[in-house]
Design an enzyme around this catalytic site. Structure first.
Site, PDB file in Angstrom:
ATOM      1  CE1 TYR A 113      -6.158  29.540  -9.513  1.00  0.00           C
ATOM      2  CE2 TYR A 113      -6.698  29.030  -7.242  1.00  0.00           C
ATOM      3  CZ  TYR A 113      -6.254  28.624  -8.473  1.00  0.00           C
ATOM      4  OH  TYR A 113      -5.890  27.315  -8.685  1.00  0.00           O
ATOM      5  CG  HIS A 130      -7.046  27.882 -17.067  1.00  0.00           C
ATOM      6  ND1 HIS A 130      -7.976  27.145 -16.383  1.00  0.00           N
ATOM      7  CD2 HIS A 130      -6.812  27.215 -18.220  1.00  0.00           C
ATOM      8  CE1 HIS A 130      -8.272  26.070 -17.077  1.00  0.00           C
ATOM      9  NE2 HIS A 130      -7.583  26.097 -18.209  1.00  0.00           N
TER      10      HIS A 130
HETATM   11  C1  DHK Z   1      -8.863  27.639 -11.469  1.00  0.00           C
HETATM   12  C2  DHK Z   1      -8.950  26.558 -10.649  1.00  0.00           C
HETATM   13  O1  DHK Z   1      -9.907  26.444  -9.737  1.00  0.00           O
HETATM   14  C3  DHK Z   1      -7.951  25.467 -10.702  1.00  0.00           C
HETATM   15  O2  DHK Z   1      -8.505  24.233 -10.352  1.00  0.00           O
HETATM   16  C4  DHK Z   1      -7.255  25.389 -12.030  1.00  0.00           C
HETATM   17  C5  DHK Z   1      -7.929  27.685 -12.608  1.00  0.00           C
HETATM   18  C6  DHK Z   1      -6.763  26.760 -12.467  1.00  0.00           C
HETATM   19  C7  DHK Z   1      -7.595  29.122 -12.970  1.00  0.00           C
HETATM   20  O3  DHK Z   1      -6.432  29.523 -12.982  1.00  0.00           O
HETATM   21  O4  DHK Z   1      -8.533  29.871 -13.287  1.00  0.00           O
HETATM   22  O5  DHK Z   1      -6.196  24.478 -11.947  1.00  0.00           O
END
Ligand code: DHK
Length: 152
Positions: free
Chosen positions: A31, A108
């Site tokens: 992320y 996302h």
């Molecule tokens: C963020 C999350 O916390 C996940 O549970 C999702 C999402 C994806 C993101 O890519 O921002 O599956």
């Protein structure tokens, strides 16, 4: 020509769900290293450039997210939502967004289709105006840039 005062086009609710308060700390390889504060600043700046204010809400509780969506009915011009893991299983959030009645963009950070199969389905997408994924935190800015054209 007069300057357009900030926020005269209304407020965009920027809603972040569970675990997004841990951005930058948890799973940075997936992320990224930006934080929730970085997202909220990016959204605030993007919205201001289009004459909107933002209201930023993050919660790890489904009911609090539902309450924020309900409170936005009739008050917010649009919603940007990253519901985190609730994306994949919350019919309640889907129903609340359907009742909002104004543009909603699902965001996302990651491209969820590159992740586990259980993340490939979104309960929310069918009731959202647009979906942006895989663009990192820039997705929030892209969402607001889009909404600037979609909100009348
Ligand atoms: C963020 C999350 O916390 C996940 O549970 C999702 C999402 C994806 C993101 O890519 O921002 O599956």
């Amino acid at each position: 020509m007069t300057d357009t005062p900030a926020a005269d086009r209304g407020t965009i609710l920027v809603l972040n769900g569970p675990n997004l308060n841990l951005l930058g700390i948890s799973e940075p390889e997936r992320y990224g290293t930006s934080t929730l504060a970085d997202i909220e600043q990016l959204a605030t700046d993007a919205a201001a450039a289009h004459g909107f204010a933002v209201a930023c809400v993050q919660s790890n509780h489904e009911g609090a997210l539902l309450d924020a969506i309900h409170a936005a009915r009739g008050t917010a011009a649009a919603i940007v939502i990253n519901a985190g893991a609730y994306t994949h299983n919350s019919v309640a959030l889907r129903d609340a967004l359907a009742a909002f009645g104004r543009p909603v963009v699902e965001v996302h950070i990651s491209n969820v289709h590159k992740l586990e199969e259980f993340r490939h389905h979104s309960q929310l997408s069918p009731v959202c105006t647009a979906v942006i994924m895989g663009a990192g935190i820039q997705g929030y800015k892209l969402a607001i840039d889009f909404l600037a054209g979609a909100v009348s």
